[in-house]
Write a protein that holds these residues in place. Structure first.
Motif, short mmCIF file in Angstrom:
data_model
loop_
_atom_site.label_atom_id
_atom_site.label_comp_id
_atom_site.label_asym_id
_atom_site.label_seq_id
_atom_site.Cartn_x
_atom_site.Cartn_y
_atom_site.Cartn_z
N ILE A 6 13.05 57.43 9.02
CA ILE A 6 14.42 57.52 9.52
C ILE A 6 15.23 56.33 8.99
O ILE A 6 14.78 55.19 9.06
CB ILE A 6 14.45 57.50 11.06
CG1 ILE A 6 13.63 58.66 11.61
CG2 ILE A 6 15.88 57.54 11.58
CD1 ILE A 6 13.36 58.56 13.11
N ILE A 7 16.41 56.64 8.44
CA ILE A 7 17.34 55.61 7.99
C ILE A 7 18.68 55.85 8.66
O ILE A 7 19.24 56.95 8.56
CB ILE A 7 17.53 55.64 6.46
CG1 ILE A 7 16.18 55.53 5.76
CG2 ILE A 7 18.46 54.52 6.01
CD1 ILE A 7 16.27 55.79 4.26
N ARG A 8 19.20 54.85 9.35
CA ARG A 8 20.50 54.98 10.03
C ARG A 8 21.58 54.44 9.10
O ARG A 8 21.47 53.33 8.57
CB ARG A 8 20.48 54.23 11.36
CG ARG A 8 19.43 54.79 12.31
CD ARG A 8 19.41 54.12 13.67
NE ARG A 8 18.35 54.68 14.49
CZ ARG A 8 18.46 55.79 15.20
NH1 ARG A 8 19.61 56.45 15.21
NH2 ARG A 8 17.44 56.24 15.91
N LEU A 9 22.63 55.24 8.93
CA LEU A 9 23.69 54.92 7.98
C LEU A 9 25.01 54.67 8.69
O LEU A 9 25.34 55.36 9.66
CB LEU A 9 23.89 56.09 7.00
CG LEU A 9 22.66 56.62 6.25
CD1 LEU A 9 23.04 57.88 5.49
CD2 LEU A 9 22.12 55.56 5.30
N ASP A 26 25.41 58.01 11.06
CA ASP A 26 24.73 59.18 10.52
C ASP A 26 23.27 58.80 10.26
O ASP A 26 22.95 57.63 10.09
CB ASP A 26 25.42 59.65 9.24
CG ASP A 26 26.87 60.04 9.49
OD1 ASP A 26 27.14 60.62 10.57
OD2 ASP A 26 27.73 59.76 8.63
N ILE A 27 22.40 59.80 10.26
CA ILE A 27 20.96 59.54 10.16
C ILE A 27 20.37 60.40 9.06
O ILE A 27 20.61 61.60 9.00
CB ILE A 27 20.26 59.85 11.50
CG1 ILE A 27 20.88 59.03 12.63
CG2 ILE A 27 18.76 59.56 11.40
CD1 ILE A 27 20.46 59.48 14.02
N LEU A 28 19.60 59.77 8.21
CA LEU A 28 18.90 60.46 7.12
C LEU A 28 17.40 60.37 7.41
O LEU A 28 16.90 59.32 7.79
CB LEU A 28 19.22 59.77 5.80
CG LEU A 28 18.91 60.52 4.50
CD1 LEU A 28 19.83 61.73 4.36
CD2 LEU A 28 19.10 59.58 3.31
N SER A 29 16.69 61.49 7.24
CA SER A 29 15.24 61.45 7.47
C SER A 29 14.51 62.35 6.48
O SER A 29 15.06 63.35 6.02
CB SER A 29 14.90 61.86 8.91
OG SER A 29 15.33 63.18 9.19
N ASN A 33 18.38 53.06 -3.50
CA ASN A 33 18.83 51.70 -3.81
C ASN A 33 19.17 50.93 -2.54
O ASN A 33 20.25 50.33 -2.42
CB ASN A 33 20.05 51.75 -4.75
CG ASN A 33 20.32 50.40 -5.40
OD1 ASN A 33 19.43 49.57 -5.54
ND2 ASN A 33 21.58 50.16 -5.75
N LEU A 34 18.23 50.95 -1.59
CA LEU A 34 18.46 50.31 -0.30
C LEU A 34 18.30 48.80 -0.39
O LEU A 34 17.40 48.31 -1.07
CB LEU A 34 17.47 50.85 0.73
CG LEU A 34 17.56 52.35 1.05
CD1 LEU A 34 16.42 52.73 2.00
CD2 LEU A 34 18.90 52.71 1.64
N PRO A 35 19.16 48.04 0.28
CA PRO A 35 18.98 46.57 0.33
C PRO A 35 17.64 46.23 0.99
O PRO A 35 17.13 46.99 1.82
CB PRO A 35 20.16 46.11 1.22
CG PRO A 35 21.16 47.22 1.14
CD PRO A 35 20.36 48.49 0.99
N PRO A 36 17.05 45.11 0.62
CA PRO A 36 15.73 44.73 1.14
C PRO A 36 15.69 44.64 2.67
O PRO A 36 14.63 44.84 3.27
CB PRO A 36 15.48 43.35 0.51
CG PRO A 36 16.33 43.34 -0.72
CD PRO A 36 17.54 44.15 -0.39
N ASN A 37 16.82 44.32 3.31
CA ASN A 37 16.82 44.16 4.76
C ASN A 37 17.12 45.45 5.52
O ASN A 37 17.32 45.44 6.74
CB ASN A 37 17.84 43.09 5.16
CG ASN A 37 19.27 43.46 4.77
OD1 ASN A 37 19.47 44.36 3.96
ND2 ASN A 37 20.24 42.76 5.35
N THR A 38 17.17 46.58 4.81
CA THR A 38 17.43 47.86 5.47
C THR A 38 16.31 48.20 6.45
O THR A 38 15.12 48.13 6.11
CB THR A 38 17.55 49.00 4.44
OG1 THR A 38 18.62 48.70 3.54
CG2 THR A 38 17.84 50.33 5.14
N ILE A 39 16.67 48.55 7.67
CA ILE A 39 15.68 48.90 8.68
C ILE A 39 15.31 50.37 8.51
O ILE A 39 16.16 51.26 8.51
CB ILE A 39 16.23 48.66 10.10
CG1 ILE A 39 16.51 47.17 10.30
CG2 ILE A 39 15.25 49.16 11.15
CD1 ILE A 39 17.16 46.84 11.63
N MET A 40 14.01 50.63 8.36
CA MET A 40 13.49 51.98 8.25
C MET A 40 12.45 52.17 9.35
O MET A 40 11.58 51.32 9.54
CB MET A 40 12.87 52.22 6.88
CG MET A 40 13.85 52.03 5.72
SD MET A 40 13.05 52.18 4.09
CE MET A 40 12.54 53.91 4.13
#
Length: 226
Positions: A128-131, A170-173, A197-204
């Protein structure tokens, strides 16, 4: 290719509302009312490794989520078997960022329903990635192209992807079959970081479907008690 299929349980006005919500229909009248038609690449087209089906769902946030209500609100809108069919279909879809309310687009391998209880999903989970608002359309396109192009390199583990439009975010999964396979889930995570191309600090966050089902069951019971 089948596109924007009718659902047998829908009234005509409900189907019309669905079509207008998710399909741009002004070009070639590509709405097709035969959901059982077999889909295969046409001569000269470039076949995908798997057929994929688009689904759309929308519900009222105030209503408790449960399996029955979810299944009633999800609609199959089309299946594609080739690169050319995908782009033709995709060009008719409203972009996720233009959807309103509590809406979801799903793209899953044909034969797999975007439901936790489906045989292909029941032992799996999802990343899950929250956008923040405004990113959903671009990230959705990038993740589905990566899936169609078999960039995750995890065999048959990938089931499908979902973009969920919500009021504040928005949420991508991306869903896979085997939540206990840590090597596979790690590879999916790393590929997601690369293709998006997610930044290193992106919470997944990785969540098993079993945990999701337990949460919804508990929440529904709480709602009924209150």
């Amino acid at each position: 290719m089948t596109t924007c299929n009718s659902h047998p349980s829908l009234k005509d006005e409900d189907q019309e509302d669905l079509d207008e919500t998710v399909c741009n229909r002004e070009e070639d009248g590509s709405i097709n009312n035969n959901p059982r038609k077999m889909v295969s690449p046409a001569a000269g087209e470039h076949p995908l490794q798997y057929n994929y089906t688009f689904w759309y769902s929308r519900r009222t946030p105030s209503r408790p989520a449960n399996t029955l209500s979810y299944e009633q609100n999800i609609r199959q809108i089309g299946t594609v078997a080739s690169v050319e069919q995908f782009w033709k279909f995709y060009s008719h879809l409203v972009r996720p960022g233009d959807l309103t309310g509590h809406s979801d687009f799903h793209l899953f391998k044909e034969g797999i329903k975007p439901m936790w209880e489906d045989e292909a999903n029941k032992n799996g989970g999802k990343w899950i990635i929250r956008l923040r608002k405004g990113l959903a359309s671009r990230f959705w396109e990038n993740i589905i192209l990566a899936m169609l192009g078999e960039q995750f390199m995890v065999g048959e583990e990938i089931c499908g992807v979902v973009v969920s439009i919500r009021f504040q975010e928005d949420i991508l999964s991306i869903w896979n079959k085997t939540s206990s396979d840590q090597v596979t889930t790690s590879r999916i995570r790393d590929t997601l970081r690369r293709v998006l191309n997610l930044p290193p600090n992106t919470i997944m966050e990785y969540k098993t479907h079993n945990d999701s089902l337990k949460y919804v069951t508990l929440r529904t019971w709480h709602f009924l008690v209150i």
